[in-house]
Design a protein around this motif. Sequence first.
Motif, PDB file in Angstrom:
ATOM      1  N   LEU A  37      -6.890 -20.253  16.794  1.00  0.00           N
ATOM      2  CA  LEU A  37      -6.465 -19.809  18.049  1.00  0.00           C
ATOM      3  C   LEU A  37      -5.121 -19.029  18.017  1.00  0.00           C
ATOM      4  O   LEU A  37      -4.085 -19.333  17.315  1.00  0.00           O
ATOM      5  N   GLY A  38      -4.952 -17.916  18.961  1.00  0.00           N
ATOM      6  CA  GLY A  38      -3.818 -17.133  18.929  1.00  0.00           C
ATOM      7  C   GLY A  38      -3.797 -15.959  19.701  1.00  0.00           C
ATOM      8  O   GLY A  38      -4.943 -15.754  20.309  1.00  0.00           O
ATOM      9  N   LYS A  39      -2.560 -15.397  20.079  1.00  0.00           N
ATOM     10  CA  LYS A  39      -2.568 -14.498  21.160  1.00  0.00           C
ATOM     11  C   LYS A  39      -3.176 -13.141  20.371  1.00  0.00           C
ATOM     12  O   LYS A  39      -3.426 -12.974  19.395  1.00  0.00           O
ATOM     13  N   ASN A  40      -3.364 -12.073  21.353  1.00  0.00           N
ATOM     14  CA  ASN A  40      -3.823 -10.911  20.992  1.00  0.00           C
ATOM     15  C   ASN A  40      -2.838 -10.423  19.750  1.00  0.00           C
ATOM     16  O   ASN A  40      -1.381 -10.539  20.114  1.00  0.00           O
ATOM     17  N   GLY A  41      -3.484  -9.989  18.802  1.00  0.00           N
ATOM     18  CA  GLY A  41      -2.046  -9.269  17.797  1.00  0.00           C
ATOM     19  C   GLY A  41      -1.732 -10.423  16.929  1.00  0.00           C
ATOM     20  O   GLY A  41      -0.934 -10.132  15.853  1.00  0.00           O
ATOM     21  N   ALA A  42      -2.132 -11.674  16.874  1.00  0.00           N
ATOM     22  CA  ALA A  42      -1.639 -12.750  16.086  1.00  0.00           C
ATOM     23  C   ALA A  42      -2.002 -12.483  14.742  1.00  0.00           C
ATOM     24  O   ALA A  42      -1.537 -13.329  13.561  1.00  0.00           O
ATOM     25  N   GLY A  43      -2.987 -11.817  14.432  1.00  0.00           N
ATOM     26  CA  GLY A  43      -3.744 -11.852  13.064  1.00  0.00           C
ATOM     27  C   GLY A  43      -5.113 -12.477  12.897  1.00  0.00           C
ATOM     28  O   GLY A  43      -5.647 -12.407  11.478  1.00  0.00           O
ATOM     29  N   LYS A  44      -5.618 -12.825  14.062  1.00  0.00           N
ATOM     30  CA  LYS A  44      -6.934 -13.359  13.817  1.00  0.00           C
ATOM     31  C   LYS A  44      -8.038 -12.398  13.447  1.00  0.00           C
ATOM     32  O   LYS A  44      -8.828 -12.800  12.352  1.00  0.00           O
ATOM     33  N   THR A  45      -8.321 -11.256  13.876  1.00  0.00           N
ATOM     34  CA  THR A  45      -9.238 -10.309  13.459  1.00  0.00           C
ATOM     35  C   THR A  45      -8.814 -10.091  12.163  1.00  0.00           C
ATOM     36  O   THR A  45      -9.766  -9.513  11.304  1.00  0.00           O
ATOM     37  N   THR A  46      -7.556  -9.614  11.661  1.00  0.00           N
ATOM     38  CA  THR A  46      -7.402  -9.326  10.425  1.00  0.00           C
ATOM     39  C   THR A  46      -7.974 -10.243   9.351  1.00  0.00           C
ATOM     40  O   THR A  46      -8.505  -9.838   8.396  1.00  0.00           O
ATOM     41  N   PHE A  47      -7.773 -11.539   9.758  1.00  0.00           N
ATOM     42  CA  PHE A  47      -8.027 -12.619   8.724  1.00  0.00           C
ATOM     43  C   PHE A  47      -9.601 -12.515   8.553  1.00  0.00           C
ATOM     44  O   PHE A  47     -10.242 -12.619   7.586  1.00  0.00           O
ATOM     45  N   THR A  48     -10.319 -12.497   9.851  1.00  0.00           N
ATOM     46  CA  THR A  48     -11.811 -12.622   9.895  1.00  0.00           C
ATOM     47  C   THR A  48     -12.540 -11.276   8.992  1.00  0.00           C
ATOM     48  O   THR A  48     -13.378 -11.325   8.133  1.00  0.00           O
ATOM     49  N   LYS A  49     -11.701 -10.088   9.014  1.00  0.00           N
ATOM     50  CA  LYS A  49     -12.024  -8.784   8.331  1.00  0.00           C
ATOM     51  C   LYS A  49     -11.967  -9.193   6.839  1.00  0.00           C
ATOM     52  O   LYS A  49     -12.898  -8.558   6.264  1.00  0.00           O
TER      53      LYS A  49
END
Length: 302
Positions: A37-49
Amino acid sequence: MNNAIESINLTKIYKNGVKALNNFSLNVLKNQIFSILGKNGAGKTTFTKIVSTILEPTSGDAYVLGKNIKSEVKEIRKRIAVVPQEGRPLSLQTPYEHVFMYLVARGWSIFEAKRKTNEVLEMLDLKEFKNTICGNLSGGLKQRVMLAMSIATEPELLLLDEPTIGLDPIARSRMWGIIRKLNSMGTSIFLTTHYMEEAETLANRIAIIDRGEKIIEGTREEIKNKINATTAVLIVGDVDEVEIESYGTVVKSGSTLRLYTNEKVSREIVDKLLSKKEGISFSVRPINLEDVFVYLVGEVND
């Protein structure tokens, strides 16, 4: 090994100097629905990729289903599926064509691909739309087509990056039901979101991330206990903030003051607010994940 995902001090710095992840470590057990859970730009998508082997980390390491993301990429890709945040079906292809062609491309026989395509479309209630071009489908149906392609390969781990972004409440609720069903069938689910209700409704375990760092991790109740309070009073209007602070912990979120307290004290503050004739509105409810998020991180995404 019982981990679906294990990351160890992952750091990602992009060429423009942005540090998307900073020594990020996380364990996701198999058969869980785990949410970041995090705001946009928190790093969620980077971790998923990174854990889906699309992006290489600057430093650190990770294992997916026991396989190393750097040296065992092919083995990982055979066993996972990803629904990316930016993914959309092709407008001129039908749901049936999307799933069938994807399975054939992954090495399935024509016979088995046909069987599995019909099975998955029926499971996701897409059968009546199987021959409709995706350009004529609603946003929720398009997202279901993306999900159908992913689960058709029978992945052990499904990574969903903001899977309900832009969907209306009915389509979002339907997607939640599908995610729960997949998990009950044995698929491990990794979910990123900035919707508090989504994480609270679906996840067995949650991590809050901000600016590439893990702020907290635990079950819903463990995270909510981070605030030493049981009740939230949300106040909008002309009130004395210093006076309100005497009743508990106050966090300002936009034009709203959030008072974190207990049920007994909340009744006292409500009586005081009711004595003011105008210019104030308020609501009272139990502490939820959004309250913890605002307390730890700040504003919630719109």
